[in-house]
Design an enzyme around this catalytic site. Sequence first.
Site, PDB file in Angstrom:
ATOM      1  N   LYS A 154       0.840  -1.206   0.000  1.00 39.82           N
ATOM      2  CA  LYS A 154       0.000   0.000   0.000  1.00 39.82           C
ATOM      3  C   LYS A 154       0.871   1.251   0.000  1.00 39.82           C
ATOM      4  O   LYS A 154       0.689   2.148  -0.809  1.00 39.82           O
ATOM      5  CB  LYS A 154      -0.914  -0.036   1.238  1.00 39.82           C
ATOM      6  CG  LYS A 154      -1.809   1.148   1.373  1.00 39.82           C
ATOM      7  CD  LYS A 154      -2.759   0.978   2.555  1.00 39.82           C
ATOM      8  CE  LYS A 154      -3.421   2.305   2.875  1.00 39.82           C
ATOM      9  NZ  LYS A 154      -4.362   2.221   3.995  1.00 39.82           N
ATOM     10  N   GLU A 184      10.485  -4.589   4.541  1.00 41.73           N
ATOM     11  CA  GLU A 184      10.558  -5.995   4.134  1.00 41.73           C
ATOM     12  C   GLU A 184      10.248  -6.137   2.643  1.00 41.73           C
ATOM     13  O   GLU A 184      10.947  -6.827   1.901  1.00 41.73           O
ATOM     14  CB  GLU A 184       9.549  -6.847   4.927  1.00 41.73           C
ATOM     15  CG  GLU A 184       9.875  -7.015   6.393  1.00 41.73           C
ATOM     16  CD  GLU A 184       9.187  -5.976   7.271  1.00 41.73           C
ATOM     17  OE1 GLU A 184       8.959  -4.843   6.803  1.00 41.73           O
ATOM     18  OE2 GLU A 184       8.908  -6.305   8.435  1.00 41.73           O
ATOM     19  N   GLY A 203      -4.842  -1.847   5.070  1.00 39.50           N
ATOM     20  CA  GLY A 203      -4.063  -2.995   4.576  1.00 39.50           C
ATOM     21  C   GLY A 203      -4.745  -4.325   4.869  1.00 39.50           C
ATOM     22  O   GLY A 203      -4.861  -5.188   4.008  1.00 39.50           O
ATOM     23  N   ARG A 204      -5.243  -4.468   6.095  1.00 39.11           N
ATOM     24  CA  ARG A 204      -5.843  -5.760   6.486  1.00 39.11           C
ATOM     25  C   ARG A 204      -7.245  -5.941   5.932  1.00 39.11           C
ATOM     26  O   ARG A 204      -7.881  -6.963   6.174  1.00 39.11           O
ATOM     27  CB  ARG A 204      -5.812  -5.899   8.011  1.00 39.11           C
ATOM     28  CG  ARG A 204      -6.425  -4.748   8.773  1.00 39.11           C
ATOM     29  CD  ARG A 204      -6.082  -4.798  10.253  1.00 39.11           C
ATOM     30  NE  ARG A 204      -6.542  -3.632  10.993  1.00 39.11           N
ATOM     31  CZ  ARG A 204      -5.852  -2.500  11.121  1.00 39.11           C
ATOM     32  NH1 ARG A 204      -4.683  -2.367  10.532  1.00 39.11           N
ATOM     33  NH2 ARG A 204      -6.336  -1.490  11.834  1.00 39.11           N
ATOM     34  N   GLU A 218      -4.815  -6.583  14.803  1.00 37.43           N
ATOM     35  CA  GLU A 218      -4.277  -5.271  14.422  1.00 37.43           C
ATOM     36  C   GLU A 218      -5.387  -4.220  14.510  1.00 37.43           C
ATOM     37  O   GLU A 218      -5.115  -3.039  14.725  1.00 37.43           O
ATOM     38  CB  GLU A 218      -3.667  -5.323  13.014  1.00 37.43           C
ATOM     39  CG  GLU A 218      -2.689  -4.190  12.752  1.00 37.43           C
ATOM     40  CD  GLU A 218      -1.882  -4.359  11.475  1.00 37.43           C
ATOM     41  OE1 GLU A 218      -0.719  -4.773  11.540  1.00 37.43           O
ATOM     42  OE2 GLU A 218      -2.426  -4.068  10.380  1.00 37.43           O
ATOM     43  N   HIS A 225      -5.423 -33.046  17.916  1.00 34.39           N
ATOM     44  CA  HIS A 225      -4.314 -33.864  18.414  1.00 34.39           C
ATOM     45  C   HIS A 225      -3.175 -32.994  18.920  1.00 34.39           C
ATOM     46  O   HIS A 225      -2.043 -33.463  19.045  1.00 34.39           O
ATOM     47  CB  HIS A 225      -3.844 -34.811  17.310  1.00 34.39           C
ATOM     48  CG  HIS A 225      -4.944 -35.718  16.867  1.00 34.39           C
ATOM     49  ND1 HIS A 225      -5.196 -36.926  17.477  1.00 34.39           N
ATOM     50  CD2 HIS A 225      -5.897 -35.563  15.919  1.00 34.39           C
ATOM     51  CE1 HIS A 225      -6.248 -37.482  16.901  1.00 34.39           C
ATOM     52  NE2 HIS A 225      -6.700 -36.679  15.958  1.00 34.39           N
ATOM     53  N   LYS A 284       9.292  -1.017  14.050  1.00 35.90           N
ATOM     54  CA  LYS A 284       9.867  -0.723  12.726  1.00 35.90           C
ATOM     55  C   LYS A 284      10.993   0.299  12.850  1.00 35.90           C
ATOM     56  O   LYS A 284      12.065   0.147  12.276  1.00 35.90           O
ATOM     57  CB  LYS A 284       8.792  -0.122  11.800  1.00 35.90           C
ATOM     58  CG  LYS A 284       7.739  -1.092  11.319  1.00 35.90           C
ATOM     59  CD  LYS A 284       6.864  -0.370  10.302  1.00 35.90           C
ATOM     60  CE  LYS A 284       5.597  -1.124   9.997  1.00 35.90           C
ATOM     61  NZ  LYS A 284       4.660  -0.380   9.166  1.00 35.90           N
TER      62      LYS A 284
HETATM   63  O1  F6P Z   1       2.338  -4.110   9.929  1.00 37.12           O
HETATM   64  C1  F6P Z   1       1.858  -2.852   9.673  1.00 37.12           C
HETATM   65  C2  F6P Z   1       1.331  -2.699   8.298  1.00 37.12           C
HETATM   66  O2  F6P Z   1       1.186  -1.335   8.087  1.00 37.12           O
HETATM   67  C3  F6P Z   1       0.014  -3.421   8.050  1.00 37.12           C
HETATM   68  O3  F6P Z   1      -1.076  -2.741   8.529  1.00 37.12           O
HETATM   69  C4  F6P Z   1       0.051  -3.566   6.580  1.00 37.12           C
HETATM   70  O4  F6P Z   1      -0.890  -4.491   6.129  1.00 37.12           O
HETATM   71  C5  F6P Z   1       1.485  -3.997   6.382  1.00 37.12           C
HETATM   72  O5  F6P Z   1       2.209  -3.218   7.315  1.00 37.12           O
HETATM   73  C6  F6P Z   1       2.033  -3.828   4.999  1.00 37.12           C
HETATM   74  O6  F6P Z   1       1.974  -2.502   4.577  1.00 37.12           O
HETATM   75  P1  F6P Z   1       2.173  -2.101   3.057  1.00 37.12           P
HETATM   76  O7  F6P Z   1       1.061  -2.730   2.266  1.00 37.12           O
HETATM   77  O8  F6P Z   1       2.125  -0.615   3.032  1.00 37.12           O
HETATM   78  O9  F6P Z   1       3.510  -2.627   2.597  1.00 37.12           O
END
Ligand code: F6P
Length: 550
Positions: free
Chosen positions: A211, A217, A273-274, A359, A390, A514
């Site tokens: 987003k 990452e 995002g979620r 979240e 199990h 972060k």
């Molecule tokens: O972990 C925090 C967060 O902002 C989430 O809410 C989001 O889904 C994720 O990081 C990834 O964010 P992006 O889509 O901006 O890479």
Amino acid sequence: MNAATRTRLNQMPEWTALAKHREQLGEVQLRELFAANPGRGAEYTLQVGDLYVDFSKHLVTDETLDLLRDLAAATDVFGLRDAMFRGQKINTTEDRAVLHVALRAPGDEIIEVDGKNVVPGVHAVLDKMSAFAERIRSGEWTGHTGKRIKNVVNVGIGGSDLGPAMAYEALRAFTDRDLTVRFVSNVDGADLHEAVRDLDAAETLFIIASKTFTTIETVTNATSARTWLLGELGAGQEAVAKHFVALSTNAEKVAEFGIDTANMFEFWDWVGGRYSYDSAIGLSLMIAIGPDRFREMLDGFHLVDVHFRAAPPEHNVPLLLGLLGIWYGNFHGAQSHAVLPYSHYLSKFTAYLQQLDMESNGKYVDRDGRPVDWQTGPVVWGTPGTNGQHAYFQLIHQGTELIPADFIGFANPVADLQPGLVPQHDLLMANFFAQTQALAFGKTPEEVRAEGVPEELVPHKTFKGNHPTTTILARELTPSVLGQLVALYEHKVFVQGAIWNIDSFDQWGVELGKVLAKRVEPALSEGADVPGLDESTKALVAKYRELRGR
Ligand code: F6P
């Protein structure tokens, strides 16, 4: 209702009435409730779309449900719901509208943000995604060397990974089985390494899903994926256009990365995002299942949206599920909630719900920034049955925690299951029904003794029962049913956040980690003297460097 003027939740008379009712009910037994009303199993049920929802095995009476609905009315859950659907900026700490419901709205609906109807834009992106997905699926889109794309790798994390990865798994039976679709999220290089090690770069498309397009990452993995691809192809930057597309709200950063913005599929800041896998973030899924099935899934979401918006409180399923969670979390002290799908295809469903729920509702201040003095979001956990039986079911049956659980099952296996495996479905579902029965009704010491069990073992073999469960049953797991399920949980989370008076749509709590990770990194890689490191972390960093031979 203005949050600032709202009476504190635990000072509302409706809250106090529930607390009193809880005391009066005491240790009410499900056995007693069913004995008093044998029709309960059929009566305490609701239907939404294809989902049959049985809530008879809950520690509630009609009065409990009335009181819970009174609390929903007092906290104006439906007022906030309407504000969300109208496009009001109910995510106040980020000053944003919350409009994942617009992602599945029919083309003729009008939903405005800042006076602009957002629905045409949603459909324009869906059309662009559909055209692109068809080009990949038909082989019309080829890679840099002219080879057909056979592998799709989604690179994203959190909401840009969990949703499409979960839905791809859930709908495997509907996917093009000739395509290899993988998901890379972890900044641990092992994730990308394993995802690409057996792939032909010439046949591989990377979908960079972010987003913000600033998530460390994802940007790191995307950069490494580009290095891998260009290295494998022995090609220059010009190869990127055929092998990389982006899903983002941030065109500037996408262009900076080297992806042509013509190959960018857009979404908007009013999609959390979620809550985003039914936006452009679902492109990998759409390629896998095809645009028609993707739209069937959106229709499933929409069906539950309409229900949530229109169904009266007594029939409103997301409201009911939200209220049951409040009942256990706030009035029984339950701290976790298990979601147990009896479908191997839903193996990632609970992991997806963890982000959706935790979240959203893992907050300790209310909308006005005041600390709450009531419990908010539960720990959500679970894995598919029968495996969990199990592993950790022992604790649900005989442990000391109260763990409400949702059991999700299907009357039929997926249509393309090998005929020889179809009979196993009854065995799977026999376990599904047996578990909720055992959890609810247990086994009394008398019943154990009647089996001739020696007296010293009677306490060990006694099941107290009275463990509440919701059963969600559908005919079959289809794209539409998956959409219905996800929307059901989205709105359940909404209901709870509204009652707790928290902002379910921000996520400030993930920011500190972060920032600190960025700060610590040079200490690991270069031995830099990073100011502000605490003594414990300093010692650990020194140990790490020693173990790495630095
Ligand atoms: O972990 C925090 C967060 O902002 C989430 O809410 C989001 O889904 C994720 O990081 C990834 O964010 P992006 O889509 O901006 O890479």
